[in-house]
Motif scaffolding. Structure first.
Motif, mmCIF file in Angstrom:
data_model
loop_
_atom_site.group_PDB
_atom_site.id
_atom_site.type_symbol
_atom_site.label_atom_id
_atom_site.label_comp_id
_atom_site.label_asym_id
_atom_site.label_seq_id
_atom_site.Cartn_x
_atom_site.Cartn_y
_atom_site.Cartn_z
ATOM 1 N N ALA A 67 36.550 7.172 8.060
ATOM 2 C CA ALA A 67 36.091 5.786 8.101
ATOM 3 C C ALA A 67 36.977 4.900 7.236
ATOM 4 N N ARG A 68 37.393 5.420 6.104
ATOM 5 C CA ARG A 68 38.284 4.636 5.249
ATOM 6 C C ARG A 68 39.641 4.427 5.912
ATOM 7 N N ALA A 69 40.144 5.459 6.576
ATOM 8 C CA ALA A 69 41.421 5.310 7.275
ATOM 9 C C ALA A 69 41.329 4.237 8.348
ATOM 10 N N VAL A 70 40.251 4.261 9.116
ATOM 11 C CA VAL A 70 40.053 3.259 10.166
ATOM 12 C C VAL A 70 40.011 1.858 9.558
ATOM 13 N N ASP A 71 39.246 1.694 8.482
ATOM 14 C CA ASP A 71 39.123 0.378 7.858
ATOM 15 C C ASP A 71 40.442 -0.104 7.271
#
Length: 475
Positions: A67-71
């Motif tokens: 999720a952090r990578a996507v954000d």
């Protein structure tokens, strides 16, 4: 490597082995299988805010790091596309376990799973189109040798293009391995820590280099399932090999071992890593091994180890020189407590430095360079600038202490190595023949108290400005 398990839920690129099921199932090649979840159209956007990377200890997606990578990649707005690449299909359950998770994340437009079972699939046009249109590529668990076979294909360049435009890459288990610049490829089979320490040139140890080399992540060998499968020992062996064989530029190799069960190392665009879920370990080998040859057990002193607990960070761009604990291997037997240690915090007080360059004149005992404050392990450097040149370094040993010296000699000259007592008498020597032939010796002080000694490097034939490097380790 284990078979695929869970993976990410986000718009990115993920590599996976797949069968027919679910939305938009389109066989695109005799040996390639495609399943797309989410939108049938790719996002079109001119700029992205990555790169970002996820390095997982097992094959599945770790939701928090993904999720952090996507954000990070989408800059907190809009959505992106993900591709999962796999070398084999799951043997049970969902055909798209990674995409099942990834598509549940905010900011994911689509997730496409490709199962590629042949090296030639790396040149499949539809695969490469999907990857180039994605913003994240995830390599599923499985067999990293299959991924290494894509070196030099269009797919390698396509994945690199995703990172170059500000997207990202990642993987778990085998997918974690392939994302390091020095890949333990397991093409000859897997190896245990005991086997690797008993022979660092075991036939099951092979490497692929020159594939993915991400910014701030140079000279790294990734390993997975790290604590559960007790892989510290084999990582130590891999690093000793990388240094000995010149696989790591600058003579230092780094291992990144991530634990399974939710462990994930997230690396941002600035080179800062944050640990998620379970522990990871960063291991540094920064000198030549005392012994790393075929069919002999490994001896290596002073591996530097950083333990990263969940929430902790590590700066890969400006790598730390403190905060590690030390462990070694002697005749194939690793020290106890490999996964726990008291970090060194006063690194400046460990002997006055880890390297000393010669300063001429140092041809006699009286003019010897003072190496008594050299850290252990430490490095002495110099060159044989003239025929007959001699370089002396002064050292001390306490009772029962052993000094091991390993010198890498350049091809410009043949240099010999002598260990002298305080009066200049030779106690032991290494005089191997041939320009560029390395030299090594060891000496143990058996007398009581401490004593002064001299290391004498002598030009036997030839000369030049190329440097020799002698690693001195006291134990």
């Amino acid at each position: 490597m284990p078979l695929r398990s869970l993976r990410f839920t986000s718009a990115a690129v993920v590599l996976t082995a797949t069968a027919s099921v679910l939305i938009a199932h389109q066989p695109a090649h005799a040996a390639a299988d495609r399943i797309r979840l989410g939108s049938t159209s790719d996002v079109s956007r001119s700029t992205w805010s990555g790169p970002a990377f996820t390095m997982n200890g097992a094959g599945g997606i770790v939701t928090a790091s993904m999720a952090r990578a996507v954000d990070d990649i989408r800059g907190g707005t809009g959505s992106l596309d993900v591709v999962v690449l796999a070398g084999s299909a799951p043997t049970s359950g969902s055909k798209t376990p990674e995409c099942d998770t990834i598509t549940g994340l905010a900011g994911v437009n689509s997730c496409t799973t490709w199962t590629l079972t042949a090296a030639s699939d790396g040149n499949n046009s539809q695969v490469n189109t999907d990857v180039r249109n994605a913003e994240f590529v995830y390599f599923a668990g499985g067999d990293q040798c299959r991924y290494a076979a894509w070196k030099g294909t269009a797919l390698e360049a396509s994945v690199e293009s995703v990172v170059a435009k500000g997207g990202g890459s990642g993987g778990g288990s085998a997918g974690h391995h392939i994302n390091s610049p020095i890949v333990y490829d397991a093409c000859n089979g897997s190896v245990t820590s005991a086997e690797a320490l008993a022979n660092p040139y075991d036939r099951h140890i092979s490497f692929t280099t020159g594939m993915f080399e991400w910014a701030n992540y140079g000279s790294v060998v990734n390993d997975s399932h790290f604590v559960t499968r007790d892989r510290m020992g084999r990582t130590m062996s891999f690093l000793a090999r990388a240094v000995k064989d010149g696989l790591a530029p600058g003579g230092a190799a780094w291992g990144v071992g991530v634990e399974e069960g939710g462990g994930s190392l997230f690396l941002d665009r600035n080179g800062t890593a944050t640990q998620y879920g379970k522990d990871a370990y960063v291991v540094l080998a920064d000198h030549q091994p005392e012994q790393a040859v075929d069919r002999k057990p490994l001896t290596y002193s002073g591996f530097k180890i950083w333990r990263l607990t969940p929430g902790s960070t590590f700066d890969f761009k400006n790598r730390p020189t403190c905060g590690y604990y030390l462990r070694g291997v002697t005749d194939g037997v690793a020290d106890a407590n490999l996964y726990n240690g008291t970090p060194v915090t006063d690194c400046g007080g460990q002997g006055g430095g880890s390297a000393l360059a010669e300063s001429e004149p140092n041809d006699t005992l009286d003019t010897a360079d003072d190496a008594t404050a050299l850290a252990s392990p430490g490095t002495l450097t110099g060159s044989m600038r003239t025929a007959g040149d001699r370089d002396h370094f002064k050292l001390t040993l306490s009772s029962g202490q052993t000094a091991s010296v390993n010198c890498a000699v350049p091809s410009a000259y043949d240099a010999d190595l002598y260990w002298l007592d305080a009066n200049g008498s030779t106690l032991t020597r290494s005089v191997n023949d041939g320009a560029g032939t390395d030299e090594s010796l060891s000496f143990t002080r058996t007398a009581s108290g401490s004593g002064t000694y001299y290391l004498d490097a002598e030009a036997y034939s030839g000369s030049g400005t190329a440097s020799y490097d002698c690693t001195v380790t006291k134990s």
